[in-house]
Design a protein around this motif. Structure first.
Motif, PDB file in Angstrom:
ATOM      1  N   MET A   1       7.590  -4.275  -0.166  1.00  0.00           N
ATOM      2  CA  MET A   1       6.732  -4.640   0.965  1.00  0.00           C
ATOM      3  C   MET A   1       5.529  -5.417   0.463  1.00  0.00           C
ATOM      4  O   MET A   1       4.742  -4.891  -0.338  1.00  0.00           O
ATOM      5  CB  MET A   1       6.280  -3.383   1.713  1.00  0.00           C
ATOM      6  CG  MET A   1       7.430  -2.474   2.142  1.00  0.00           C
ATOM      7  SD  MET A   1       6.896  -1.103   3.180  1.00  0.00           S
ATOM      8  CE  MET A   1       5.865  -0.214   2.027  1.00  0.00           C
TER       9      MET A   1
ATOM     10  N   LEU B   1       1.000  -6.598   3.195  1.00  0.00           N
ATOM     11  CA  LEU B   1       0.966  -5.491   4.139  1.00  0.00           C
ATOM     12  C   LEU B   1      -0.183  -5.636   5.126  1.00  0.00           C
ATOM     13  O   LEU B   1      -1.272  -6.142   4.787  1.00  0.00           O
ATOM     14  CB  LEU B   1       0.860  -4.163   3.398  1.00  0.00           C
ATOM     15  CG  LEU B   1       2.183  -3.706   2.773  1.00  0.00           C
ATOM     16  CD1 LEU B   1       1.943  -2.643   1.697  1.00  0.00           C
ATOM     17  CD2 LEU B   1       3.124  -3.175   3.839  1.00  0.00           C
TER      18      LEU B   1
ATOM     19  N   ASP C   1       1.519  -2.006   9.683  1.00  0.00           N
ATOM     20  CA  ASP C   1       2.647  -1.477   8.913  1.00  0.00           C
ATOM     21  C   ASP C   1       2.461   0.007   8.603  1.00  0.00           C
ATOM     22  O   ASP C   1       3.373   0.641   8.054  1.00  0.00           O
ATOM     23  CB  ASP C   1       2.816  -2.239   7.597  1.00  0.00           C
ATOM     24  CG  ASP C   1       3.211  -3.694   7.806  1.00  0.00           C
ATOM     25  OD1 ASP C   1       2.666  -4.552   7.090  1.00  0.00           O
ATOM     26  OD2 ASP C   1       4.061  -3.957   8.687  1.00  0.00           O
TER      27      ASP C   1
END
Length: 115
Positions: free
Chosen positions: A82, A85, A89
Motif C-alpha cells: 500500500m 496512503l 484508507d
C-alpha cells in the motif's frame, strides 16, 4: 483446514506506505482466489484487491494505482503493498481465501493513516 493470519498493519502518516501479509497455515493452491477487504468503523466490509488463479488482479477504484496484491504460493503468503496512503484508507484489513468448501477469513490487521 486453512487458517489465515494477517500482519503488517500500523500507524502511518498520509503519503506513507505499508505492506500487509497474510500467511496461510494450510496449503493454498494456485487454484485459490485470494483477496483483501477492509472495514472502517460504521461502514460495511468492502473489497480492496483480489488475485485469481490465472494471475489476474483486480482492485477497487479507490486503491487503483496505489495498492498492489501479490502471492507467493511456495510460502503460502499473500501480500498487499500500500503506497500513497490516505486518511480514508484507515480501516481493519482482512484477508480472504476462496476455498472449495467456502470462504475463510483472517482476524484482520488495523491500518491507521494520520493526516
Amino acid at each position: 483446514q486453512v487458517q489465515l493470519v494477517e500482519s503488517g498493519g500500523g500507524l502511518v502518516q498520509a503519503g506513507g506506505s505499508l505492506r500487509l501479509s497474510c500467511v496461510a497455515s494450510g496449503s493454498l493452491s494456485r487454484g485459490n482466489t485470494m483477496a483483501w477487504y477492509r472495514q472502517a468503523p460504521g461502514n460495511q466490509r468492502e473489497f480492496v484487491a483480489g488475485i485469481y488463479p490465472n494471475g489476474i488482479t483486480k482492485y477497487a477504484d479507490s486503491v487503483k494505482g496505489r495498492f498492489t496484491i501479490s502471492r507467493n504460493n511456495a510460502r503460502n503468503v499473500v501480500s498487499l503493498e500500500m503506497n500513497s496512503l490516505k486518511s480514508e484508507d484507515t480501516a481493519a484489513y482482512y484477508c480472504k481465501a476462496v476455498l472449495p468448501y467456502g470462504d475463510v477469513w483472517g482476524e484482520g490487521t488495523q491500518v491507521t493513516v494520520s493526516s
